[in-house]
Design a protein around this motif. Sequence first.
Motif, short mmCIF file in Angstrom:
data_model
loop_
_atom_site.label_atom_id
_atom_site.label_comp_id
_atom_site.label_asym_id
_atom_site.label_seq_id
_atom_site.Cartn_x
_atom_site.Cartn_y
_atom_site.Cartn_z
N ARG A 252 10.20 34.59 9.76
CA ARG A 252 9.31 33.57 10.33
C ARG A 252 8.43 32.95 9.25
O ARG A 252 8.12 31.77 9.30
CB ARG A 252 8.46 34.17 11.45
CG ARG A 252 9.15 34.19 12.81
CD ARG A 252 8.16 34.43 13.93
NE ARG A 252 7.73 35.81 13.96
CZ ARG A 252 8.23 36.73 14.78
NH1 ARG A 252 9.19 36.41 15.61
NH2 ARG A 252 7.79 37.96 14.77
N ASN A 253 8.00 33.76 8.31
CA ASN A 253 7.16 33.25 7.23
C ASN A 253 7.94 32.36 6.27
O ASN A 253 7.39 31.42 5.70
CB ASN A 253 6.52 34.41 6.47
CG ASN A 253 5.48 35.14 7.29
OD1 ASN A 253 4.88 34.56 8.20
ND2 ASN A 253 5.28 36.42 7.00
N ASN B 228 10.36 44.68 12.93
CA ASN B 228 9.34 43.64 12.83
C ASN B 228 9.23 43.13 11.40
O ASN B 228 8.91 41.95 11.19
CB ASN B 228 7.98 44.19 13.28
CG ASN B 228 7.81 44.18 14.78
OD1 ASN B 228 8.53 43.46 15.49
ND2 ASN B 228 6.89 44.97 15.28
N TYR B 229 9.47 44.00 10.43
CA TYR B 229 9.41 43.58 9.03
C TYR B 229 10.37 42.41 8.80
O TYR B 229 10.00 41.40 8.20
CB TYR B 229 9.76 44.73 8.10
CG TYR B 229 9.97 44.29 6.67
CD1 TYR B 229 8.88 44.08 5.83
CD2 TYR B 229 11.24 44.03 6.18
CE1 TYR B 229 9.06 43.65 4.52
CE2 TYR B 229 11.43 43.59 4.88
CZ TYR B 229 10.35 43.41 4.05
OH TYR B 229 10.53 42.96 2.76
N TYR B 230 11.60 42.56 9.26
CA TYR B 230 12.59 41.49 9.09
C TYR B 230 12.17 40.21 9.80
O TYR B 230 12.17 39.12 9.22
CB TYR B 230 13.96 41.95 9.60
CG TYR B 230 14.87 40.81 9.95
CD1 TYR B 230 15.46 40.04 8.95
CD2 TYR B 230 15.12 40.48 11.28
CE1 TYR B 230 16.27 38.95 9.28
CE2 TYR B 230 15.93 39.41 11.61
CZ TYR B 230 16.50 38.64 10.62
OH TYR B 230 17.29 37.58 10.93
N ARG B 231 11.78 40.32 11.10
CA ARG B 231 11.43 39.13 11.88
C ARG B 231 10.24 38.40 11.29
O ARG B 231 10.22 37.16 11.20
CB ARG B 231 11.15 39.51 13.34
CG ARG B 231 12.36 39.91 14.14
CD ARG B 231 13.43 38.82 14.19
NE ARG B 231 12.93 37.57 14.72
CZ ARG B 231 12.88 37.26 16.01
NH1 ARG B 231 13.29 38.12 16.90
NH2 ARG B 231 12.44 36.08 16.40
N GLU B 232 9.22 39.13 10.87
CA GLU B 232 8.03 38.50 10.31
C GLU B 232 8.34 37.84 8.97
O GLU B 232 7.84 36.75 8.67
CB GLU B 232 6.92 39.53 10.16
CG GLU B 232 6.34 39.97 11.50
CD GLU B 232 5.40 41.15 11.37
OE1 GLU B 232 5.14 41.58 10.23
OE2 GLU B 232 4.93 41.66 12.41
N ALA B 233 9.18 38.49 8.16
CA ALA B 233 9.56 37.92 6.86
C ALA B 233 10.30 36.61 7.06
O ALA B 233 10.04 35.62 6.37
CB ALA B 233 10.42 38.91 6.08
N LYS C 74 10.05 28.60 16.33
CA LYS C 74 9.76 29.60 15.30
C LYS C 74 9.84 31.01 15.87
O LYS C 74 10.04 31.98 15.14
CB LYS C 74 8.38 29.34 14.69
CG LYS C 74 8.20 29.99 13.33
CD LYS C 74 7.07 29.35 12.55
CE LYS C 74 7.05 29.90 11.12
NZ LYS C 74 6.03 29.24 10.29
N ASN C 75 9.68 31.14 17.18
CA ASN C 75 9.78 32.47 17.80
C ASN C 75 11.22 32.95 17.89
O ASN C 75 11.49 34.14 17.98
CB ASN C 75 9.17 32.45 19.20
CG ASN C 75 7.66 32.31 19.17
OD1 ASN C 75 7.01 32.80 18.26
ND2 ASN C 75 7.11 31.64 20.16
N GLN D 6 9.55 49.98 17.49
CA GLN D 6 9.19 49.52 16.14
C GLN D 6 8.59 50.64 15.31
O GLN D 6 8.82 50.71 14.09
CB GLN D 6 8.23 48.34 16.23
CG GLN D 6 8.89 47.04 16.66
CD GLN D 6 10.04 46.63 15.75
OE1 GLN D 6 9.96 46.77 14.53
NE2 GLN D 6 11.11 46.13 16.34
#
Length: 512
Positions: free
Chosen positions: A137-138, A130-135, A87-88, A448
């Motif tokens: 991953r979720n 980070n917005y893209y990566r977190e979205a 997931k990372n 970031q």
Amino acid sequence: MESKLPKNWVKTSPLEISKIIRGVSYGKSDAFQFEFDNSCLILRGGNIQDGEIVDGKDNVYVSVDLIKNEQFIQKHDVVIVGSTGSKNLIGKAATSSFESDKISFGAFLMNIRASETIDKRYFSYYFQTNYYREAIRNLAGGVNINNIRKEYIENLYFPLPPLAEQNRIVEKLDRLFAQLEILKTSMAKVPLLLKDFRQQVLTQAVTGKLTEEWRKGKELDSTTDLLKKIEIRRKKNDTITLLKKLDEIYNDNSKSVIYNIPSEWKEINLDRVCEKFSYGTSTKSDNEGEYVVLRMGNLQNGKIDWSDLKYTSEKSEFEKYKLEKGDVLFNRTNSPELVGKTSVYEGEKESIYAGYLIKIWNFKELNSYYLNYVLNSNFAKKWCSEVKSDGVSQSNINAQKLSKFTIPFPSPEEQQEIVNRVESLFAKADAIEQQYKILKAKIDTLPQAILHKAFKGELTEQLDTDGDSRELLKQIQELKNSTVKPKKATTKKVKNYPEGDGALGMVAESKK
């Protein structure tokens, strides 16, 4: 990232301003580890590193006949990891700095190609936020594997400014990130400079130069008399059966200090001023227990690291291997870079020591902290590298070899003065290192923070002359509607894959 946008910006999505291209599917029999005529390199997850496409290990090549025209890499393409067990790593993105008709990408990757009407560099920066990566991953998650569906990317929130401002944002981002790289390069030198400084201090300490001025005019205990007193005391206290061992100690001629020391000092083997050298417990340790079992990982930079501990509740082991404040521990085995690590136990927690550590039982005439500094000097590290015996997979310095390590022996008063001065200088280095870590942590957050401001419209000025991004969006849509899907170019079939070896580097190939 979602917030009120500047008046001439518009909220859109990658679906409206880009095209997502799936990777190449191929069978096991189609893949080769070498280049051949009419072959194409296939990018995989390992090629996506730190926002860039890099050459990887175990390259895979397939026939170009398996590749559609749109699947060849173009400059400013955003290639992302679309399927992975981690997931990372899911959604990890890189921007292509080249284009090539000999490089494509595998089925576990996805290629997002921005419209020609927008600044593709602005588009690609979005996929480093980070917005893209977190979205992602979720959104992406499976039982055994993580997958990105096409619609996950297509439906992401994307803030679109007018083209002129996109250009200004990219120009400023490029400039700021270039400055950050220069700063990071300079900052990276600090730990090396501090390491070198500490070693210079230790070198000055063990050669007597650190206390050269302090020593002048002082009447210090004679090291010759001290060593004689230790010898007399040992012979009185030891049993007759140990006299042979004492003969070995006092008749030994293997001393080998490789640097000059003051005339007042003595060059002696460690066993002259130590009672014994003992191995630690072989009892298995656990995550819980009454007593700490110190291991090689707990010996860090001359001090005990208490962050990763193992325990035992065996009372008999504690009584047999109990550590006392001031004990010096020496790591005798494992990889070459770990052999010879030492630390002083200061009694913070009731502890014993593991079997691959040696406890040095030094007499009071040898200051434990002074000994620790000697063993951490480059001279000691060189000695360790020369005398360790290579086993099947590990190096080892046993107690007998350690007992014959040669040390410079000043008077106890000077040993203490050396310890005081080293501690003072190391404290200054530690303070600088702490400031470095704080500054580095702040610098690490800057990329970031800069990207966040960029995609909120806070990095550059909005100008009325830029126009409205809504008009730009209409142009993109009109262009998409008018675009005719190109036919796939035909290529000559390759009936036989010739044998070969080696791999052509991607970047080198792309520049041809």
